[in-house]
Scaffold this motif. Structure first.
Motif, PDB file in Angstrom:
ATOM      1  N   UNK A 326       0.781  -1.224   0.000  1.00 55.68           N
ATOM      2  CA  UNK A 326       0.000   0.000   0.000  1.00 55.68           C
ATOM      3  C   UNK A 326       0.812   1.273   0.000  1.00 55.68           C
ATOM      4  N   UNK A 327       2.144   1.155  -0.100  1.00 54.80           N
ATOM      5  CA  UNK A 327       2.999   2.339  -0.101  1.00 54.80           C
ATOM      6  C   UNK A 327       3.107   2.916  -1.511  1.00 54.80           C
ATOM      7  N   UNK A 328       3.301   4.257  -1.592  1.00 48.07           N
ATOM      8  CA  UNK A 328       3.429   4.942  -2.872  1.00 48.07           C
ATOM      9  C   UNK A 328       4.905   5.084  -3.205  1.00 48.07           C
ATOM     10  N   UNK A 329       5.291   4.575  -4.361  1.00 44.50           N
ATOM     11  CA  UNK A 329       6.696   4.582  -4.759  1.00 44.50           C
ATOM     12  C   UNK A 329       7.085   5.692  -5.698  1.00 44.50           C
ATOM     13  N   UNK A 330       6.192   6.626  -5.982  1.00 42.90           N
ATOM     14  CA  UNK A 330       6.527   7.735  -6.855  1.00 42.90           C
ATOM     15  C   UNK A 330       6.016   7.551  -8.266  1.00 42.90           C
ATOM     16  N   UNK A 331       6.023   8.660  -9.021  1.00 41.82           N
ATOM     17  CA  UNK A 331       5.532   8.646 -10.398  1.00 41.82           C
ATOM     18  C   UNK A 331       6.472   7.882 -11.309  1.00 41.82           C
ATOM     19  N   UNK A 332       5.896   7.170 -12.259  1.00 40.13           N
ATOM     20  CA  UNK A 332       6.671   6.347 -13.183  1.00 40.13           C
ATOM     21  C   UNK A 332       6.312   6.712 -14.615  1.00 40.13           C
ATOM     22  N   UNK A 333       7.291   6.715 -15.488  1.00 41.52           N
ATOM     23  CA  UNK A 333       7.066   7.022 -16.892  1.00 41.52           C
ATOM     24  C   UNK A 333       6.227   5.921 -17.551  1.00 41.52           C
ATOM     25  N   UNK A 334       5.572   6.283 -18.660  1.00 44.31           N
ATOM     26  CA  UNK A 334       4.732   5.314 -19.356  1.00 44.31           C
ATOM     27  C   UNK A 334       5.537   4.150 -19.918  1.00 44.31           C
ATOM     28  N   UNK A 335       6.805   4.365 -20.177  1.00 47.45           N
ATOM     29  CA  UNK A 335       7.652   3.293 -20.720  1.00 47.45           C
ATOM     30  C   UNK A 335       7.970   2.223 -19.685  1.00 47.45           C
ATOM     31  N   UNK A 336       7.771   2.505 -18.400  1.00 49.95           N
ATOM     32  CA  UNK A 336       8.047   1.538 -17.337  1.00 49.95           C
ATOM     33  C   UNK A 336       6.840   0.623 -17.197  1.00 49.95           C
ATOM     34  N   UNK A 337       6.973  -0.614 -17.649  1.00 46.41           N
ATOM     35  CA  UNK A 337       5.867  -1.569 -17.606  1.00 46.41           C
ATOM     36  C   UNK A 337       5.967  -2.516 -16.410  1.00 46.41           C
ATOM     37  N   UNK A 338       7.156  -2.684 -15.846  1.00 45.64           N
ATOM     38  CA  UNK A 338       7.347  -3.489 -14.647  1.00 45.64           C
ATOM     39  C   UNK A 338       8.225  -2.716 -13.678  1.00 45.64           C
ATOM     40  N   UNK A 339       7.956  -2.842 -12.388  1.00 46.94           N
ATOM     41  CA  UNK A 339       8.741  -2.133 -11.390  1.00 46.94           C
ATOM     42  C   UNK A 339       8.746  -2.913 -10.083  1.00 46.94           C
ATOM     43  N   UNK A 340       9.756  -2.646  -9.253  1.00 48.34           N
ATOM     44  CA  UNK A 340       9.935  -3.314  -7.969  1.00 48.34           C
ATOM     45  C   UNK A 340       9.675  -2.322  -6.850  1.00 48.34           C
ATOM     46  N   UNK A 341       8.847  -2.723  -5.890  1.00 42.58           N
ATOM     47  CA  UNK A 341       8.513  -1.855  -4.767  1.00 42.58           C
ATOM     48  C   UNK A 341       9.742  -1.665  -3.872  1.00 42.58           C
ATOM     49  N   UNK A 342      10.029  -0.436  -3.483  1.00 39.05           N
ATOM     50  CA  UNK A 342      11.178  -0.124  -2.631  1.00 39.05           C
ATOM     51  C   UNK A 342      10.925  -0.481  -1.175  1.00 39.05           C
ATOM     52  N   UNK A 343       9.676  -0.750  -0.805  1.00 37.24           N
ATOM     53  CA  UNK A 343       9.342  -1.015   0.596  1.00 37.24           C
ATOM     54  C   UNK A 343       9.233  -2.508   0.896  1.00 37.24           C
ATOM     55  N   UNK A 344       8.635  -3.290  -0.050  1.00 34.84           N
ATOM     56  CA  UNK A 344       8.438  -4.726   0.214  1.00 34.84           C
ATOM     57  C   UNK A 344       9.107  -5.614  -0.833  1.00 34.84           C
ATOM     58  N   UNK A 345       9.819  -5.026  -1.806  1.00 36.61           N
ATOM     59  CA  UNK A 345      10.547  -5.764  -2.842  1.00 36.61           C
ATOM     60  C   UNK A 345       9.632  -6.614  -3.732  1.00 36.61           C
ATOM     61  N   UNK A 346       8.359  -6.278  -3.781  1.00 37.26           N
ATOM     62  CA  UNK A 346       7.445  -7.010  -4.664  1.00 37.26           C
ATOM     63  C   UNK A 346       7.598  -6.498  -6.097  1.00 37.26           C
ATOM     64  N   UNK A 347       7.611  -7.430  -7.050  1.00 34.74           N
ATOM     65  CA  UNK A 347       7.724  -7.096  -8.464  1.00 34.74           C
ATOM     66  C   UNK A 347       6.315  -7.039  -9.068  1.00 34.74           C
ATOM     67  N   UNK A 348       5.998  -5.916  -9.730  1.00 37.79           N
ATOM     68  CA  UNK A 348       4.648  -5.704 -10.232  1.00 37.79           C
ATOM     69  C   UNK A 348       4.653  -5.483 -11.742  1.00 37.79           C
ATOM     70  N   UNK A 349       3.637  -6.028 -12.373  1.00 36.26           N
ATOM     71  CA  UNK A 349       3.273  -5.599 -13.716  1.00 36.26           C
ATOM     72  C   UNK A 349       2.466  -4.318 -13.575  1.00 36.26           C
ATOM     73  N   UNK A 350       2.813  -3.294 -14.323  1.00 35.36           N
ATOM     74  CA  UNK A 350       2.207  -1.972 -14.131  1.00 35.36           C
ATOM     75  C   UNK A 350       0.688  -2.017 -14.239  1.00 35.36           C
TER      76      UNK A 350
END
Length: 400
Positions: A326-350
């Protein structure tokens, strides 16, 4: 509740001529009445307009040919103009919900043509429709009428296709509650991503027909204005546009119907499509998808079949928030389709992460920790919408 049922018709050559005369008369009555309304200090009543531009005009030499068509569509043309003015003033005074409605415009001969008949000007006999001073026209009954219609509109589109649109009274049928809910994230690469992980690809008909459309438009530009070949070229361009629209509409109807069948509650994100269309790099791709039409279809069908529809705020950070912690990791560009949470290390599909957050923001009790964001339940679509093309229950046949 009222709804529209639309069917394809195939008039004969004499009927095509009679319909062209009818469309022209309705267009002239509309334009003459609108010209007087624009120049008058006070808006005339419908009765005064009918007396001036129908009754008296029939006795004049300049407009005497108005007597060659049925009087009912001419009266309905002025009545529709009155409704258009009312919608404009209500929208201007913010008494009408939705987008601002513009003032009535003059009708053109080359664009879409229509004429509306009320009860007394039409009837359905032996699976054909009879129109006053037109005759019996063959109808392709793609589905059954649930009841006798209160009015019918004859339509000719830019591609020279003819349709009839009935206004009928139907009874809403509530589907059984299956307890399922879904959040939907709309996108460009994938039209819709569901919170359960499913991604739906869009047909993108404009992209597939773009070369053919450009070629037809270049041919149209080279033709002499007013010539017969230019009219044939214009009709060819209109057919391509109609084909693109039909493919998109069929896809949206099938997808919205499937989602409603499978889920009791649907949560959608509020998108300002008009603002997104100002991006010249994405405007064509966004217009090819039909996001607004999809939402309008969902609203109308959900009202008809007793489903729950929720729309969350457009300012909810669904793409920035981690769906796990539930933490907010900041704004991401449209080109970023996958990202890793800085708080729980979960990998997400955008898109999948956004769809889950949209479902959570809808405030559903089964979502993670009961966490919900700012949400609102929108008003259902107008009951006379044409959104329900695919019927769930079998309707009673009008013909027995």
């Amino acid at each position: 509740m009222k709804q529209r049922y639309k069917y394809r018709i195939y008039p004969t050559s004499p009927q095509v001529h009679s319909l062209a005369k009818l469309f022209g008369c309705c267009r002239v009555v509309w334009n003459d009445s609108l010209a007087l309304c624009n120049s008058a200090e006070k808006l005339p009543s419908n009765g005064d307009l009918q007396k001036t531009f129908i009754t008296q005009a029939k006795n004049s030499e300049e407009r005497g040919w108005l007597a060659e068509v049925s009087n009912i569509p001419l009266q309905q043309s002025i009545a529709d103009l009155g409704v258009a003015w009312k919608n404009y003033f209500d929208s201007f005074k913010e008494k009408r919900k939705g987008r601002r409605v513009s003032s009535p415009k003059f009708k053109k001969r080359k664009s879409r043509q229509s004429a509306r008949f009320r009860i007394g000007g039409f009837s359905i006999k032996y699976e054909k429709i009879y129109l006053a001073q037109i005759g019996k026209i063959k109808v392709v009954w793609s589905r059954e009428l649930p009841s006798l219609p209160s009015s019918v509109t004859v339509i000719k589109d830019a591609a020279n296709r003819y349709f009839v649109s009935f206004v009928v009274e139907i009874s809403p049928v509530k589907l059984p509650d299956n307890g399922q809910s879904v959040g939907i994230a709309l996108g460009i690469t994938d039209f819709a991503t569901l919170s359960r992980g499913e991604k739906v690809k869009a047909p993108k008909p404009l992209k597939k027909h773009l070369r053919k459309l450009h070629k037809a438009q270049r041919k149209l530009a080279r033709k002499k204005k007013g010539s017969r070949r230019r009219e044939l070229a214009r009709r060819n361009v209109a057919r391509i546009h109609a084909r693109i629209s039909d493919i998109r509409k069929d896809f949206l109807h099938q997808l919205s119907t499937r989602i409603i069948r499978e889920n009791q509650t649907i949560v959608l994100e509020d998108l300002k499509v008009s603002g997104m269309m100002k991006n010249r790099k994405l405007s064509r791709a966004i217009s090819d998808l039909g996001w607004r039409s999809f939402r309008r279809m969902l609203e109308a069908k959900l009202e008809m079949y007793g489903r729950d529809f929720r729309v969350i705020s457009r300012w909810e950070p669904t793409s920035q928030r981690c769906s796990c912690c539930g933490q907010i990791g900041g704004k991401k560009e449209l080109s970023v389709r996958e990202w890793t949470c800085l708080f729980c290390d979960a990998v997400h599909d955008r898109d999948e992460n956004a769809a889950i957050n949209i479902k959570v923001a809808g405030g559903l009790p089964e979502t993670l920790n009961g966490r919900g964001g700012r949400s609102k339940t929108t008003s259902n679509a107008e009951s006379n919408s044409e959104a329900s093309t695919h019927q769930f229950p079998r309707q009673l046949s009008l013909f027995g």
